[in-house]
Enzyme design. Structure first.
Site, PDB file in Angstrom:
ATOM      1  CG  ASP A  24       7.040  11.402   6.800  1.00 40.11           C
ATOM      2  OD1 ASP A  24       8.077  11.985   6.448  1.00 40.11           O
ATOM      3  OD2 ASP A  24       5.915  11.632   6.321  1.00 40.11           O
TER       4      ASP A  24
HETATM    5  N1  LIG Z   1      -1.123   4.832   7.333  1.00 38.26           N
HETATM    6  C1  LIG Z   1      -2.034   5.781   7.263  1.00 38.26           C
HETATM    7  O1  LIG Z   1      -3.163   5.611   7.668  1.00 38.26           O
HETATM    8  C2  LIG Z   1      -1.694   7.113   6.653  1.00 38.26           C
HETATM    9  C3  LIG Z   1      -2.685   7.818   5.940  1.00 38.26           C
HETATM   10  C4  LIG Z   1      -2.329   9.042   5.347  1.00 38.26           C
HETATM   11  C5  LIG Z   1      -1.049   9.559   5.536  1.00 38.26           C
HETATM   12  N2  LIG Z   1      -0.124   8.876   6.246  1.00 38.26           N
HETATM   13  C6  LIG Z   1       1.229   9.447   6.410  1.00 38.26           C
HETATM   14  O2  LIG Z   1       2.089   8.806   5.513  1.00 38.26           O
HETATM   15  C7  LIG Z   1       3.410   8.759   6.072  1.00 38.26           C
HETATM   16  C8  LIG Z   1       3.840   7.340   6.049  1.00 38.26           C
HETATM   17  O3  LIG Z   1       5.221   7.231   6.276  1.00 38.26           O
HETATM   18  P1  LIG Z   1       6.127   6.277   5.413  1.00 38.26           P
HETATM   19  O4  LIG Z   1       7.445   6.283   6.091  1.00 38.26           O
HETATM   20  O5  LIG Z   1       5.454   4.981   5.197  1.00 38.26           O
HETATM   21  O6  LIG Z   1       6.206   6.929   3.995  1.00 38.26           O
HETATM   22  P2  LIG Z   1       6.657   8.404   3.603  1.00 38.26           P
HETATM   23  O7  LIG Z   1       7.142   9.134   4.783  1.00 38.26           O
HETATM   24  O8  LIG Z   1       5.509   8.964   2.849  1.00 38.26           O
HETATM   25  O9  LIG Z   1       7.901   8.177   2.679  1.00 38.26           O
HETATM   26  C9  LIG Z   1       7.817   7.393   1.537  1.00 38.26           C
HETATM   27  C10 LIG Z   1       9.181   7.392   0.888  1.00 38.26           C
HETATM   28  O10 LIG Z   1       9.191   6.380  -0.098  1.00 38.26           O
HETATM   29  C11 LIG Z   1       9.988   6.792  -1.183  1.00 38.26           C
HETATM   30  N3  LIG Z   1       9.450   6.202  -2.390  1.00 38.26           N
HETATM   31  C12 LIG Z   1       8.389   6.601  -3.108  1.00 38.26           C
HETATM   32  N4  LIG Z   1       8.189   5.797  -4.150  1.00 38.26           N
HETATM   33  C13 LIG Z   1       9.166   4.865  -4.108  1.00 38.26           C
HETATM   34  C14 LIG Z   1       9.509   3.756  -4.938  1.00 38.26           C
HETATM   35  N5  LIG Z   1       8.785   3.437  -6.032  1.00 38.26           N
HETATM   36  N6  LIG Z   1      10.566   2.987  -4.592  1.00 38.26           N
HETATM   37  C15 LIG Z   1      11.295   3.302  -3.509  1.00 38.26           C
HETATM   38  N7  LIG Z   1      11.022   4.340  -2.704  1.00 38.26           N
HETATM   39  C16 LIG Z   1       9.964   5.116  -3.004  1.00 38.26           C
HETATM   40  C17 LIG Z   1       9.910   8.301  -1.211  1.00 38.26           C
HETATM   41  O11 LIG Z   1      11.221   8.843  -1.466  1.00 38.26           O
HETATM   42  P3  LIG Z   1      11.688   9.020  -2.975  1.00 38.26           P
HETATM   43  O12 LIG Z   1      10.706   9.922  -3.611  1.00 38.26           O
HETATM   44  O13 LIG Z   1      13.060   9.599  -2.836  1.00 38.26           O
HETATM   45  O14 LIG Z   1      11.719   7.659  -3.573  1.00 38.26           O
HETATM   46  C18 LIG Z   1       9.494   8.692   0.209  1.00 38.26           C
HETATM   47  O15 LIG Z   1      10.500   9.345   0.910  1.00 38.26           O
HETATM   48  C19 LIG Z   1       3.331   9.333   7.465  1.00 38.26           C
HETATM   49  O16 LIG Z   1       3.734  10.674   7.467  1.00 38.26           O
HETATM   50  C20 LIG Z   1       1.833   9.240   7.766  1.00 38.26           C
HETATM   51  O17 LIG Z   1       1.391  10.207   8.695  1.00 38.26           O
HETATM   52  C21 LIG Z   1      -0.428   7.641   6.783  1.00 38.26           C
END
Ligand SMILES: NC(=O)c1ccc[n+]([C@@H]2O[C@H](COP(=O)([O-])OP(=O)(O)OC[C@H]3O[C@@H](n4cnc5c(N)ncnc54)[C@H](OP(=O)(O)O)[C@@H]3O)[C@@H](O)[C@H]2O)c1
Ligand SMILES: NC(=O)c1ccc[n+]([C@@H]2O[C@H](COP(=O)([O-])OP(=O)(O)OC[C@H]3O[C@@H](n4cnc5c(N)ncnc54)[C@H](OP(=O)(O)O)[C@@H]3O)[C@@H](O)[C@H]2O)c1
Lengths: 456, 93, 93, 456
Positions: D382
């Site tokens: 994201d």
């Molecule tokens: N930081 C905060 O405080 C917080 C709190 C709650 C929510 N969030 C939300 O979380 C999101 C964070 O974004 P992000 O870009 O860090 O993560 P993300 O958008 O959640 O994407 C994570 C990606 O990692 C891949 N993945 C999962 N396990 C993996 C593994 N073992 N090895 C390699 N790849 C793996 C997944 O694809 P695959 O399944 O294809 O591997 C997924 O597309 C945002 O939407 C944010 O709003 C953030």
């Protein structure tokens, strides 16, 4: 005395609004709203007080509120912006006096109190009284009523003796409560005297720091008397101000590079220290100065204490507008301790209507002097003294300064060869690219304006 | 008043005062000094309480004096601070 | 305890908590959450007071439970926070 | 019960140290010292408590302290950095449980209290109990013990009914104090149930916000029970944490662009919304990826949630060191909400030993992607989705993102075609300059390291 809930509630709301108001005042965007919020807090707290059951002397009270309030309101509305520091001083002194008077009535009534309560009443009375007379002296000095630093032969010894005696009398009052009227009277006389004697020798230039200190004192006095009265709103308002004022005092003393003890207990030495400066000061007349600026691409104005005492800010802004009309880029460079109070120049320029985006801090603008055709120094001295960079023997060595000397040309408006606050010579005035424009800042700015107009 | 609770209030109030000032820019120091000067004008409330209990002429005189001084602190502090901050307001437009 | 004074303490404490957090950089949010988690572990003191007054077996059981939980909150909160912040320390070297 | 001065003094010092400690924790430079200071505060407060005259059940108390403290200490020492959130959750729940238990004993003793006291005891018990079971659920979800979001048919109705019943029982307890044991029991059962039922349907990804909310709850519960016990140290510690936690929860919800009510009461829609994306994803193998980076001048690494779950931070840092050895400039770009808790990536990279000066905020680094030869996206999705800039129908529209797509080449390490937290497709993966490197982040980083070593 237990108070009904609506009275207590009013005081609570008052305290809450004070805190929010002060918090608002700490950021430029919300500062105005902050004082208004605190103002409502005051109204609520005062209104609630009238609902105390069985309140006596109501007519007297209303008269006192009206007289004190109206006199201060009117004087506050009329005073010139440059006279603000002494107004802050005198209002602050009055608060200290009120706190001391509250304690005096407590003592006079002689009600039995716990030891803690009596101790806080005495301490509050002492610092309130010191703040009262001390602030009056500060006012008199800044207002020009008292001209010279009035120093006793053994000043510090007298200070110590008075302090010891007043504390001693205070201890006596705690020991033999309820105290005799003569003891009470003696205590207050000595305390008031202490405030006078401590403040009289302090130079006018150090006064802002002293005013800030007395402001903290009054806050603490109010807080302590608040405890005596069992009134948490007074405690909170007083202690918040006491803590804030203490910190502010330290920040000011630090910005001036003088420890607080130094300001209070040692006379300012017109040191004359520092390396001897060789060279001559070269004069310039108003017409030439006007022409230099009119045909410059970029002018940086450095205002200082002299601009404040001459009330020249309006003329300076008028001059700036004419220059800008003619296509000259004009900026203001403000040193953090320019003038005699923190933010002094900002307040004055704001009063004259200079917009925020033309005013720059030391850090923001220092690199730009190199590209300026003219640096116009108006009544500033120490803050542009290059010895602070180089001369280790100078009392201002190490203070960061505005690099006016880096400009193509420097024009300095001042009345004569007077030194600044620190009393040291200024090497800038002797450099080749510097020209002196002797005269009071206000008429001199007026003259430049005339010449600019004829230059078109 | 319970001395212990008062001690907690002292501590918290001191912390609050410190926090409020700690990160203020230099240009606001003077208005803030003046604003805090206004806030301790609440001493007028204490003065009113005392005058409201004064029963001898001496006490009444001191009480009158205290209320007048306190009112002056509050009113003057407000006007002066408000005038300064009104300028800051204008400046930002 | 005097409800009015408690109200003042509540107000000041809430203000203090707000101020402490208000200007914290995002990178410290997790350690700070954990650190404040540790601080409310002081509930163990309250639990000790209650267990110290418990006189029936039921009260003793609940008190034991309360002290153990409170102690776990304090000890665990400390260890976890300290470990996180120790890393921040290293990072700056 | 009035306490002797030395006990009260110990508690006061504890409260003071808590405040200074928390204040220290709010800046990176003093954070470590802050927790140590707060730790001393806790020791002083606990030690003082032992000096309460006539304290009973001392053996039981010591046993409880030892068992609870040691168990938590050991588990806290051993847990992996990536499992920190659930440990915070469980310790927090225990605090809430302790607050509820304190109230339970108060009710069981049935001593006469003022109405205010009883009300606060009930409110504290309610939120403490909710925090207890809710935090346990949060722990179970993050720990992987509870796998799926467990949602009742009429979830929100059930929530409301349980909430109303528990409040109703609370009011009854206030009305007919001292309450019957069965009423007390019923109240606690329903309150505990409420915490369970409210938390069960919330997805694991939303848990950090919920944990923060329960942290605030426990703080308030402790504060209220502190009032019941007449203990200002508990009040201050509890309310300070309550206020801080409330603010922190709001900050987190805001950073995720989801209102708190949304997180608590609506299921996360795996929306699939947003414009359809055309193009194909192009694969790359580890050797080619290694070569691209080895011969790049500048590589920017964007870590995300996937790096955290894969525990890949150590390998990633190893890889970075090899690249730097070879003369490649490597920087880390951290999005504010990368991962699942605020500062998640910073904590992990810090754990792996990545120095502070290689880690950059969104604002600091976004302009640099244009000059990077390779942007390596590791388990992030994201936070690098360009639809957030352009596609108004996307649920993440408007969120600032890292401009990884501006780099010369983009390499994305992820396991497959899984979406990120928001559930939307990522247009970046379909662009011409992007290559997918499929696999779990940790072994994949290991493979790259091998290839880099052979490349020399
Ligand atoms: N930081 C905060 O405080 C917080 C709190 C709650 C929510 N969030 C939300 O979380 C999101 C964070 O974004 P992000 O870009 O860090 O993560 P993300 O958008 O959640 O994407 C994570 C990606 O990692 C891949 N993945 C999962 N396990 C993996 C593994 N073992 N090895 C390699 N790849 C793996 C997944 O694809 P695959 O399944 O294809 O591997 C997924 O597309 C945002 O939407 C944010 O709003 C953030
Ligand atoms: N800002 C603060 O909080 C604060 C507080 C206390 C002390 N200070 C100290 O005050 C100093 C401030 O430096 P500064 O450069 O602003 O001022 P300064 O060094 O005190 O110099 C002021 C200059 O203005 C000239 N002057 C006086 N009246 C004038 C008039 N009517 N018209 C034209 N010129 C006039 C004086 O020279 P002539 O007599 O020749 O005209 C004097 O050299 C620093 O040393 C600082 O540490 C600052």
């Amino acid at each position: 005395m237990t108070m009904p809930l609506y009275v207590q509630g009013g005081w609570f709301i008052g305290a809450l609004l004070f805190i929010f108001g002060l918090k608002g005042m700490s950021s430029p965007a919300s500062a105005r709203q902050g004082i208004v919020t605190a103002g409502y807090g005051m109204l609520v707290a005062i209104a609630a007080t009238f609902f105390i059951p069985g309140l006596q002397n109501l007519a007297l009270m209303l008269a006192a509120l009206l007289i004190g309030g109206a006199a201060a309101w009117i004087s506050g509305k009329q005073v010139k912006m440059t006279d603000m520091p002494q107004m802050v001083a005198i209002y602050n002194g009055m608060g200290g006096g009120a706190a001391a008077a509250i304690a005096a009535i407590e003592f006079a009534k002689g009600d039995a109190h716990s030891v803690v309560t009596t101790v806080l009443a005495v301490v509050g009375a002492l610092i309130g009284a010191v703040s009262f007379t001390g602030s009056c002296v500060a006012w008199a000095k800044l207002q020009g009523v008292l001209k010279k630093a009035w120093r006793l032969p053994a000043q510090n010894a007298v200070n110590v003796i008075l302090a010891v005696v007043s504390v001693g009398l205070g201890v006596a009052m705690i020991g033999c409560a309820p105290a005799e009227p003569v003891l009470i009277l003696g205590f207050f006389v000595i305390a008031l005297l202490l405030g006078l004697v401590v403040t009289l020798p302090i130079g006018g230039a150090d006064m802002p720091v002293v005013i800030s200190l007395f402001n903290a004192f009054t806050g603490l006095a109010v807080g302590f008397e608040g405890y005596v009265l069992g009134n948490p709103a007074l405690i909170i308002a007083g202690i918040v101000v006491g803590a804030a004022g203490t910190l502010l005092t330290q920040l000011m003393a630090k910005a001036m590079n003088r420890p607080l003890s130094n300001i209070l207990f040692t006379p300012m030495v017109a040191s004359g220290a520092g390396e001897a400066i060789t060279g001559t000061m070269k004069e310039v007349n108003a017409l030439d100065a006007a022409a230099m600026m009119r045909y410059a691409a970029k002018v940086i104005i450095v205002p200082g204490y002299g601009m404040a005492v001459a009330h020249a800010q309006h003329k300076v802004w008028e001059m700036t507008a004419i220059l800008e009309e003619a296509g000259v880029e004009v900026k203001f460079a403000i040193h953090p301790v320019a003038g005699r109070m923190p933010g002094h120049m900002n307040v004055l320029l704001a009063e004259a209507g200079v917009p925020y985006d033309k005013i720059f801090d030391l850090d923001e603008i220092n690199a730009e002097f190199g590209q300026a055709d003219v640096a116009l120094v108006i009544g500033a001295n120490d803050v542009v003294n290059p010895s602070a960079r180089t001369d280790k023997s100078s009392p201002i060595y190490g203070m960061p300064i505005l690099d006016a000397d880096k400009a193509q040309n420097v024009i300095v408006i001042k009345r004569g060869k007077g030194t600044g606050y620190s009393g040291v010579e200024n090497a800038l005035f002797y450099t080749d690219n510097c020209r002196m424009l002797y005269g009071d800042a206000q008429p001199m700015a007026g003259e430049i304006i005339q010449h600019l107009k004829t230059l078109g | 008043m319970d001395a212990l609770l008062a001690l907690y209030i002292f501590m918290l109030a001191a912390f609050t005062g410190y926090e409020i000032i700690a990160k203020v820019p230099v240009i606001l120091h003077t208005p803030l000094m003046s604003g805090s000067n206004f806030v301790h004008g609440v001493v007028v409330v204490g003065a009113m309480i005392m005058l409201g209990q004064a029963d001898t002429p001496v006490q009444q005189a001191i009480g009158f004096f205290a209320v007048a001084l306190g009112a002056a602190n509050a009113a003057g502090g407000y006007v002066v601070t408000e005038r300064m901050l009104a300028m800051f307001k204008k400046k930002e437009l």
